[in-house]
Design a protein around this motif. Sequence first.
Motif, mmCIF file in Angstrom:
data_model
loop_
_atom_site.group_PDB
_atom_site.id
_atom_site.type_symbol
_atom_site.label_atom_id
_atom_site.label_comp_id
_atom_site.label_asym_id
_atom_site.label_seq_id
_atom_site.Cartn_x
_atom_site.Cartn_y
_atom_site.Cartn_z
ATOM 1 N N ALA A 149 38.866 41.332 35.517
ATOM 2 C CA ALA A 149 40.060 41.628 34.720
ATOM 3 C C ALA A 149 41.036 40.456 34.741
ATOM 4 C CB ALA A 149 40.720 42.895 35.242
ATOM 5 N N ARG A 150 41.100 39.760 35.876
ATOM 6 C CA ARG A 150 42.049 38.653 36.005
ATOM 7 C C ARG A 150 41.516 37.355 35.434
ATOM 8 N NH1 ARG A 150 44.010 39.743 42.270
ATOM 9 N NH2 ARG A 150 45.474 41.434 41.815
ATOM 10 N N HIS A 151 40.220 37.117 35.603
ATOM 11 C CA HIS A 151 39.678 35.788 35.313
ATOM 12 C C HIS A 151 38.713 35.743 34.135
ATOM 13 C CE1 HIS A 151 41.453 34.319 39.044
ATOM 14 N NE2 HIS A 151 40.932 35.358 39.675
ATOM 15 N N ARG A 152 37.934 36.807 33.926
ATOM 16 C CA ARG A 152 36.931 36.804 32.852
ATOM 17 C C ARG A 152 36.909 38.174 32.180
ATOM 18 N NH1 ARG A 152 31.613 34.434 35.919
ATOM 19 N NH2 ARG A 152 31.952 36.381 37.059
ATOM 20 N N PRO A 153 37.926 38.505 31.407
ATOM 21 C CA PRO A 153 38.000 39.852 30.822
ATOM 22 C C PRO A 153 36.760 40.232 30.019
ATOM 23 C CG PRO A 153 40.064 38.670 30.513
ATOM 24 C CD PRO A 153 39.098 37.673 31.063
ATOM 25 N N ASP A 154 36.089 39.251 29.415
ATOM 26 C CA ASP A 154 34.890 39.575 28.637
ATOM 27 C C ASP A 154 33.761 40.113 29.514
ATOM 28 O OD1 ASP A 154 36.228 38.713 26.407
ATOM 29 O OD2 ASP A 154 35.204 36.782 26.269
ATOM 30 N N TRP A 155 33.828 39.821 30.816
ATOM 31 C CA TRP A 155 32.797 40.287 31.741
ATOM 32 C C TRP A 155 33.129 41.643 32.362
ATOM 33 C CZ3 TRP A 155 29.000 36.951 34.708
ATOM 34 C CH2 TRP A 155 28.637 35.818 33.970
ATOM 35 N N LEU A 156 34.300 42.169 32.095
ATOM 36 C CA LEU A 156 34.717 43.416 32.733
ATOM 37 C C LEU A 156 33.723 44.565 32.543
ATOM 38 C CD1 LEU A 156 36.863 44.852 34.403
ATOM 39 C CD2 LEU A 156 38.128 45.301 32.285
ATOM 40 N N PRO A 157 33.048 44.696 31.393
ATOM 41 C CA PRO A 157 32.073 45.797 31.256
ATOM 42 C C PRO A 157 30.951 45.753 32.283
ATOM 43 C CG PRO A 157 32.631 44.897 29.092
ATOM 44 C CD PRO A 157 33.247 43.979 30.104
ATOM 45 N N VAL A 158 30.663 44.591 32.856
ATOM 46 C CA VAL A 158 29.558 44.509 33.828
ATOM 47 C C VAL A 158 29.868 45.333 35.076
ATOM 48 C CG1 VAL A 158 28.205 42.968 35.281
ATOM 49 C CG2 VAL A 158 28.752 42.298 32.936
ATOM 50 N N PRO A 159 30.958 45.052 35.808
ATOM 51 C CA PRO A 159 31.229 45.914 36.964
ATOM 52 C C PRO A 159 31.654 47.331 36.583
ATOM 53 C CG PRO A 159 33.005 44.324 36.673
ATOM 54 C CD PRO A 159 31.915 43.921 35.727
ATOM 55 N N MET A 160 32.253 47.514 35.390
ATOM 56 C CA MET A 160 32.636 48.867 34.995
ATOM 57 C C MET A 160 31.410 49.754 34.803
ATOM 58 S SD MET A 160 35.871 49.302 35.141
ATOM 59 C CE MET A 160 35.883 50.940 34.367
#
Length: 454
Positions: free
Chosen positions: A433-444
């Motif tokens: 969320a802080r550094h790579r918002p486009d990657w947020l779906p991965v841990p979500m």
Amino acid sequence: MSEAASTRIPLALLPSLAPLLHQWLPRQRWFAGKGTPVTGFSLVSATELLPVRGPGPGLLHLLVRVEQPGAPGDCYQLLIGVREALPPALAPALIGHLTDGPLAGRTVYEGTHDPRLAALLLERLRTPGSLGPLRFQRYDGSPAIPGGLAPRPLGAEQSNSSLVYGDTYILKLFRRLHPGPNPDLELPLALARAGCERVPTPVAWYESAAPEPFTLGVLQPFLRGSRDGWVLALEALAEGRSFRNEAGELGRVTAEVHTALARALPSVKLSGAQSEELATAMTRRLEAAVGAVPALEPYAPRLRTAFEAVAALGRRGRIWAAQRVHGDLHLGQILRGPVATPWSVIDFEGEPARPLTERCRPQPAVRDVAGMLRSFDYAARTHRPSNPAWAEACRDAYCTGYAEACGSDPRAEPELLRAYETDKAVYEVVYEARHRPDWLPVPMAAIDRLATLD
């Protein structure tokens, strides 16, 4: 500050250098205080590794404490080159031009980018000894370090800096410092003395003896031609290949390292009260993460059950073994060279954002296992299209390989494994969320899965 910890030139230099550091330091990838203003600097120690008033380039070694609001003040290692003028090849290393102070009219820059200055560090490590507060040491029985190896900076790291010498050695320079031995030196040394061949043995290192003990840099063999497990996993996904065999090997490697660490360093048993403390700390991190990333809030009640299950087992008298662990194990921390060469585990520093006391604390070995399981999931979900079945096959093979090597299957402790996986996924959500918002779906996606487990 004692005279032994400094020299007159560096001590007088800091006020004139400070305005340049205010601009330069927050732009460095390894600076941990981004987003918070720098309010000042204080000099911890200073050493002239190469005279700064001579005709050639000079090199200052500085330990500088950075003052920021609401922070205790982190100490950083700086290697400052000094020249009358900067050649074009070193332009990207520029810090700035000094207009006052004892070196007025000189140019200062990041010294590790200068081959002449980087070569000096290796020369210091070749011969053990002291220079002011700095101590240069060699591992007993290590072969002589050859001279004349051409240095080059390795640009892929974030929390530290590294120099490669002639594809023979790699010197990791710790930037953000914590008092005491760094686990990235302590653990590989312990593993080398225990006869574990899965970890490159430190060849030499240097540290600060005063006013506080800091590990500053570690020289190790450079694993030429190696690629990390993350790259190899993504290649397998792109080619539609199974990664089960490799995952099983990684499980066996992890178990070998854990077994050697348990043999080399003290292990403990976590009492019921300590298990409850572990669960409470995980719950606090979840609550802080919910405040930072509201998307976690709907999942929080179910995620807490993972931590509560560990606390409940502790109250019923369950005891877990705890030992020194890697602390930040994932596919990028395991290297493999050309075909048929063994895997090697690197980077035992742990998560640099966590306090050193926490990183050096004995923990259940399943923490490392959880980190690797999350890494398989990351690889599968960053691939397009996402391939959760691939990750599940790797997870199964990894745990099976681990059990084959040490006789203990991580899946036999489902509550503890789920708690550590959940804690790691929560950390990942905040990071993305802080550094790579486009990657947020991965841990979500992992949060969604973990919240439905019983």
